[in-house]
Design an enzyme around this catalytic site. Structure first.
Site, PDB file in Angstrom:
ATOM      1  N   SER A 240       0.848  -1.194   0.000  1.00  0.00           N
ATOM      2  CA  SER A 240       0.000   0.000   0.000  1.00  0.00           C
ATOM      3  C   SER A 240       0.883   1.243   0.000  1.00  0.00           C
ATOM      4  CB  SER A 240      -0.902  -0.001   1.240  1.00  0.00           C
ATOM      5  OG  SER A 240      -0.123   0.068   2.420  1.00  0.00           O
ATOM      6  N   LYS A 241       0.235   2.396   0.048  1.00  0.00           N
ATOM      7  CA  LYS A 241       0.946   3.678  -0.008  1.00  0.00           C
ATOM      8  C   LYS A 241       2.002   3.813   1.093  1.00  0.00           C
ATOM      9  CE  LYS A 241      -0.764   6.367  -3.356  1.00  0.00           C
ATOM     10  NZ  LYS A 241       0.115   7.009  -4.348  1.00  0.00           N
ATOM     11  N   ARG A 242       1.731   3.191   2.242  1.00  0.00           N
ATOM     12  CA  ARG A 242       2.691   3.361   3.345  1.00  0.00           C
ATOM     13  C   ARG A 242       4.029   2.674   3.068  1.00  0.00           C
ATOM     14  NH1 ARG A 242       2.403  -1.045   7.034  1.00  0.00           N
ATOM     15  NH2 ARG A 242       0.771  -2.539   6.497  1.00  0.00           N
ATOM     16  N   GLY A 244       5.524   3.155   0.263  1.00  0.00           N
ATOM     17  CA  GLY A 244       6.160   4.001  -0.749  1.00  0.00           C
ATOM     18  C   GLY A 244       5.350   4.016  -2.029  1.00  0.00           C
TER      19      GLY A 244
END
Length: 373
Positions: A240-242, A244
């Protein structure tokens, strides 16, 4: 029969790294077997599909140099054929109209909850006479799934997988508004496109079992399947976005070279001995689905940067100067003059050896382009 693979993205966002890797494996397998790599845009979801997303996906594939054969196929243009097949299944008694109300379906969900079982439609309209149907409900069309025995898939990557037919449901192939579902559309399009191998994410395994019911009902030859393990974040959780960047455009904007990203994606689940750096020419020559691992691959950004550093060192100075001119033009509204180019040609070999990405290279090169006071 000539190998035909396909990449079939839904245009609801940018080209995700997992989808890009799926496209890469389809492309490589087609090239390795002298086959065709087709592109189908699954744009039947009119609410979520956007022209912008289609363009982003196409741009991402072009940047990665994963060029497809023939024209792009848009699923929305084949709705008439999908509807025809649904009605054909209905006429042959291999599908049926279901007049369940929302209350009926909610009761089934509640019963499943009480019994602590997964929800499945109970086939209440499978054998009922449509003449008993309520007048105020528009029916859906459901496929008649097998009830007894088991279904077997011999997957190229995952091996032999068996599922009891008791676990299969009579899923919907045509909605009450007359629009075909994903399950039906995919099968009809793959058959029409003569697809021989379906290479896609492991999360589609359940879909394959369901879609094979339609193949069997229509007496069509089923394509061979290869379910690729998913990509996880560095901590083992869903990417996911966390973790990167997660889509191709972000990696491009972050200064990652396309051939570096291709090389790194290739090594996520596939290997050729201990080789870390693999040219595209060798990748085509060596690629096989049998060498894919069954376990999910963890995305390691440090490894990607390391691979990127290698490819930056391989760049010719002329290529870098063209990139720098474009970079400085966009960011600082300035262009390189001849003096700056001469200085860069003297200093770039040192800067290349220390650069992790193109953006870092550009900022370190700025010193050589500064005007004397």
């Amino acid at each position: 029969m000539k190998t035909v693979t396909r990449f079939a993205p839904s245009p609801t966002g940018n080209l995700h790294i997992g989808s890009a890797r799926t496209a890469l494996f389809n492309w490589l397998f087609a090239k390795n077997t002298n086959g065709k790599f087709l592109l189908r845009v699954e744009d039947t979801d009119k609410v979520r599909s956007t022209k912008e997303s289609i363009n982003k996906i196409l741009d991402g594939l072009k940047w990665l140099d994963l060029n497809w054969d023939g024209e792009i196929i848009y699923q929305s243009k084949n709705l008439q054929k999908h509807t025809k097949i649904a009605n054909e299944l209905l006429d042959k008694g291999l599908a049926y109209k279901c007049f369940c109300s929302e209350d009926d379906l909610n009761k089934m969900r509640e019963e499943a909850k009480i019994l602590k079982k997964p929800y499945r439609y109970n086939r209440m309209w499978r054998e009922k006479n449509p003449s008993d149907a309520p007048k105020d409900i528009k029916p859906v069309i459901r496929i008649k799934a097998p009830i007894e025995g088991e279904t077997v898939i011999n997957d190229i990557i995952q091996g032999t997988i068996k599922v009891s037919n008791e676990e299969m449901d009579d899923f919907i192939i045509m909605r009450s508004d007359g629009s075909p579902t994903y399950m039906l559309s995919v099968v009809v399009d793959d058959f029409d496109m003569n697809v021989t191998h379906i290479i896609r994410g492991h999360d589609h395994l359940t879909n394959t079992f369901r879609q094979n019911i339609i193949y069997d009902a229509m007496k069509w030859q089923k394509p061979k399947t290869a379910h690729v393990p998913l990509i996880l974040g560095s901590d083992g959780s869903k990417m996911s976005k966390r973790h990167g960047a997660i889509d191709v455009e972000e990696y491009k904007n972050n200064g990652i070279l396309s051939n570096a990203l291709i090389n790194y994606m290739l090594r996520l689940g596939w290997s050729h001995g201990d080789d870390e750096i693999i040219s595209l020419e060798n990748a085509i020559k060596w690629f096989s689905l049998e060498k894919m691992g069954k376990s999910p691959a963890k995305f390691d950004n440090d490894k990607l940067v390391s691979v990127n550093s290698h490819y930056i060192k391989e760049l010719k100075n002329d290529e870098i100067i063209i990139f720098l001119n474009d970079y400085y033009n966009k960011k600082y509204k300035t262009e390189l003059d001849e003096v700056s180019k001469k200085r860069l040609n003297l200093g770039l070999n040192d800067i290349k050896s220390r650069s992790r990405d193109l953006n870092q290279l550009a900022e370190m090169s700025l010193f050589y382009c500064s005007k004397f006071p």
